[in-house]
Design a protein around this motif. Structure first.
Motif, PDB file in Angstrom:
ATOM      1  N   VAL A  93      39.224  17.214   5.247  1.00  0.00           N
ATOM      2  CA  VAL A  93      39.944  16.147   4.543  1.00  0.00           C
ATOM      3  C   VAL A  93      38.959  15.195   3.866  1.00  0.00           C
ATOM      4  O   VAL A  93      39.195  14.736   2.741  1.00  0.00           O
ATOM      5  N   ALA A  94      37.847  14.924   4.525  1.00  0.00           N
ATOM      6  CA  ALA A  94      36.835  14.039   3.934  1.00  0.00           C
ATOM      7  C   ALA A  94      36.213  14.675   2.697  1.00  0.00           C
ATOM      8  O   ALA A  94      35.993  13.996   1.679  1.00  0.00           O
ATOM      9  N   VAL A  95      35.933  15.960   2.746  1.00  0.00           N
ATOM     10  CA  VAL A  95      35.366  16.673   1.597  1.00  0.00           C
ATOM     11  C   VAL A  95      36.360  16.666   0.435  1.00  0.00           C
ATOM     12  O   VAL A  95      35.999  16.438  -0.725  1.00  0.00           O
ATOM     13  N   TYR A  96      37.602  16.900   0.759  1.00  0.00           N
ATOM     14  CA  TYR A  96      38.680  16.878  -0.229  1.00  0.00           C
ATOM     15  C   TYR A  96      38.772  15.509  -0.901  1.00  0.00           C
ATOM     16  O   TYR A  96      38.808  15.406  -2.137  1.00  0.00           O
ATOM     17  N   GLY A  97      38.783  14.453  -0.098  1.00  0.00           N
ATOM     18  CA  GLY A  97      38.879  13.100  -0.638  1.00  0.00           C
ATOM     19  C   GLY A  97      37.697  12.740  -1.520  1.00  0.00           C
ATOM     20  O   GLY A  97      37.859  12.145  -2.593  1.00  0.00           O
ATOM     21  N   ALA A  98      36.494  13.124  -1.096  1.00  0.00           N
ATOM     22  CA  ALA A  98      35.300  12.836  -1.885  1.00  0.00           C
ATOM     23  C   ALA A  98      35.337  13.571  -3.222  1.00  0.00           C
ATOM     24  O   ALA A  98      34.940  13.020  -4.262  1.00  0.00           O
TER      25      ALA A  98
END
Length: 335
Positions: A93-98
């Motif tokens: 989710v963090a990779v997606y958001g970034a």
């Protein structure tokens, strides 16, 4: 940066709404590579994401997935190092958001909209990671959704399985509406959007805290619309003005038995969303035995194969290019 998630089921007008929203100068809405949907099942491949090497490998694969998107993200040069430094935790989710933030910054936008509709499956992760995200729940009559899927290169092909998935996703959305609350959750039907696109889009923009622009109705002239319309027959209609001509097409496009199946599977949510059953009003809902479902499954597989055989080679090649990456990642499990 404001995060906006469009949720529901495909074939419900999500590309139409995406392109309308993107015409606002403060909003960007790239064609989604479906990062969570495609990568979540593959997370066991990476092992402990606390390891820099494992987490960087995940980032590299997500970037490659985006590069292989059927509609390219030409506006941004993805930097694996920038994504790594922006992640507040070691998660997909963090990779997606970034990745979405980088795209929005390249577009000089304050809001990004992701129309990966099945993100509703990870609403708890979205709520935890993003700062007060906004949800646009876009829904459509399941009988018209069914008709659309029977002709599409993606998705199930038998009415039973199309309706089962539609019900599952609508229930997830309705449950999320109860959890999130009306302040950050907006419900919109496809039928309302195409019947009064100016009025409905105006209300949605107001909900998002933005002004409505008349130019948003001219989305079909945009480069993004042209790219989507020429990338696949799935999206060819986004190159045209809004029309309500596809509302209620199931009456001519589906058989009585097909409508009966959809209404039998989806009856409760059809009523909850304000649609009216047509076959169920004159006869009882069907009961689906294990044997009958098994028969439907065989038909579904045959129909999928038939659709793929008639798929345009260029469209198939675009999809195969992304799918090949997912298969390569999956093979690492056995390796």
């Amino acid at each position: 940066m404001k995060s906006v998630f469009m949720i529901g089921e495909q074939r419900s007008g999500s590309n139409l709404l995406r392109l309308m929203l993107e015409q606002h100068p403060r909003v960007t809405a790239p064609h989604p590579p479906h990062i969570l949907q495609r990568m979540m099942p593959l997370l066991p491949v990476y092992g402990d994401l606390g390891s820099d090497s494992a987490f960087r490998r995940l980032i590299a694969d997500v970037c490659e997935l985006i590069r292989r998107n059927p509609v390219p993200w030409d506006q941004v040069e993805l930097s694996e190092e920038k994504i790594f430094s922006r992640c507040r935790e070691r998660s997909l989710v963090a990779v997606y958001g970034a990745s979405m933030d980088l795209y929005a910054e390249a577009e000089q936008a304050d809001y990004w909209v992701c129309k990966s509709m099945q993100n509703i499956r990870w609403v708890d992760d979205l709520e935890r990671y993003f700062d007060e995200p906004v949800y646009i729940y876009l829904y459509r009559d399941p009988r018209d959704v069914c008709l659309s899927f029977t002709k599409a290169v993606v998705g199930e092909k038998h009415p039973y399985f199309i309706a089962k998935k539609w019900v599952e996703l609508q229930r997830l959305c309705l449950d999320a509406r109860e959890k999130v609350g009306e302040k950050r959750f907006y419900s919109l039907s496809y039928e309302s959007l195409v019947a009064d696109s100016c009025g409905e889009l105006g209300k949605l923009m107001d909900f998002m805290g933005l002004d409505y622009r008349e130019t948003q109705q001219e989305f079909y002239h945009s480069r993004a619309a042209w790219e989507a319309a020429h990338a696949s027959k799935l999206w060819e209609n986004v190159g045209k003005p809004v029309t309500n001509s596809r509302v209620g097409r199931f009456r001519a496009g589906l058989t009585y038995d097909q409508i009966h199946i959809v209404e039998s599977v989806a009856q409760d949510i059809i009523n909850e969303l304000g649609y009216e059953s047509e076959v169920i009003t004159v006869t009882d809902p069907l009961e689906f035995s294990t044997e009958l479902i098994h028969q439907y499954d065989h038909v579904n597989k045959d129909l999928k194969q038939a659709v793929m055989m008639h798929c345009e080679p260029k469209d198939l090649a675009r999809r195969s290019y992304q799918q090949a990456l997912l298969e390569e990642i999956s093979e690492r499990i056995s390796a």
